[in-house]
Design a protein around this motif. Sequence first.
Motif, short mmCIF file in Angstrom:
data_model
loop_
_atom_site.label_atom_id
_atom_site.label_comp_id
_atom_site.label_asym_id
_atom_site.label_seq_id
_atom_site.Cartn_x
_atom_site.Cartn_y
_atom_site.Cartn_z
N TYR A 105 0.84 -1.21 0.00
CA TYR A 105 0.00 0.00 0.00
C TYR A 105 0.87 1.26 0.00
N LEU A 116 -10.91 1.90 0.47
CA LEU A 116 -10.74 0.88 1.50
C LEU A 116 -12.09 0.22 1.69
N SER A 117 -12.20 -1.03 1.29
CA SER A 117 -13.55 -1.57 1.08
C SER A 117 -13.69 -2.99 1.60
N LEU A 134 -12.42 -6.52 7.32
CA LEU A 134 -11.04 -6.84 7.63
C LEU A 134 -10.96 -8.34 7.96
N TYR A 192 -8.07 -0.02 9.11
CA TYR A 192 -8.51 0.98 8.15
C TYR A 192 -8.15 2.40 8.60
N LEU A 210 -4.63 2.87 7.39
CA LEU A 210 -4.57 3.08 5.95
C LEU A 210 -5.09 4.46 5.57
N ALA A 211 -6.19 4.89 6.18
CA ALA A 211 -6.75 6.20 5.88
C ALA A 211 -5.81 7.32 6.33
N LEU A 229 -13.93 5.05 2.44
CA LEU A 229 -14.03 3.85 3.28
C LEU A 229 -15.44 3.30 3.21
N ALA A 276 -17.17 0.17 4.85
CA ALA A 276 -17.07 -0.95 5.78
C ALA A 276 -18.22 -0.85 6.77
N ALA A 334 -14.93 -2.11 12.05
CA ALA A 334 -14.01 -1.62 11.02
C ALA A 334 -14.37 -0.20 10.61
N GLY A 385 -12.16 2.93 11.70
CA GLY A 385 -11.61 3.53 10.48
C GLY A 385 -11.82 5.02 10.40
N PRO A 437 -10.92 9.58 6.93
CA PRO A 437 -11.22 9.36 5.50
C PRO A 437 -12.06 10.50 4.93
#
Length: 331
Positions: free
Chosen positions: A120, A132-133, A136, A145, A148-149, A161, A163, A167, A171, A176
């Motif tokens: 990533y 981000l979908s 997890l 998440y 990652l965000a 995102l 989810a 998550a 997240g 996001p």
Amino acid sequence: MIVTVTANTALDVTYRVTELTLHTSHRVRSVHARAGGKGINVARVLHALDHRVLALATVGGATGGAVRRDLGAAGFATALTTVGGETRRTVTVVDRDATVFNEPGPTVTGAEWAALLRSYQDHLAAASAVVLSGSLPPGAPRDGYADLAARAAAAEVPAVLDAGGAALWHGCAGGPAIVAPNAAELAEATGCADPLTGARVLLRRGARAVVITRGEAGIAAVTGDGIWSACPPERVTGNPTGAGDAVTAALAEAVVAGRPWPERVARAVALSAAAVGTPSAGEIDTATLVRLEPRVRPELLPRETATLPQAPPDIPGHPRGTDDPGSSRCH
């Protein structure tokens, strides 16, 4: 380039039957299997819309091999992280509607999750947006998440995102640009029965905007520019399992293009309907998209006294699944 992340990849198997009846045998009319998971489906939609896309995903075991082979023929770029466990399967049984069975997926190790993070990070600099979908996998950090965000935000790359449950809740802390739960996922994550109240909880949590997919009632977007709502202008029947992924794809392309929220909502509603009219998740019917998009009429709702419109009686729903349950956080 739009980068999609599918941390819990699947081999999607679709059975078509005349009518699904519990506790009996069925003769399957057709079987379709291909690489899936929500991020993969989003990548397929974006590719069909002629966007440059890179799909990051995990694969493992014999099922992972089938996923890898199918993605090799998909037409878009991939970066696959190998895991030791067996890639999960999802089974969708379609008659007049769709019934979905989602396996949990393999447990990932700390080293395997770190390998996905490296992939990533390596591709983040070239991304115009990240998606981000989906769920997890077991073993992933509960704030995976969010991490990652936050990495995307640090690189000034907007993250979308999609989810549910824990998550989604965790997240949002990563900031996001958009989160896109359905109404059930939103209630599950926040404990709020009212979608607008739940959306405001996620905004306070860190999300910049909340787009709520509401089945037959269409879409509501709670944003800094106001609250926008829209529903499909006509009935579309078929397989609703990819409708939410089409919404996520529409939001990703819109944030890259910098479209205003009324256009984002109209595009998402029309693209969702265009997905329902196709046999498998990740596909869209272009003719339906072209026909419906100009006819979607987004409505600006009052900020303080807004209530979301009810579903028109002649528009079918587009159900989506939920993830693990959250606790009551509605305050």
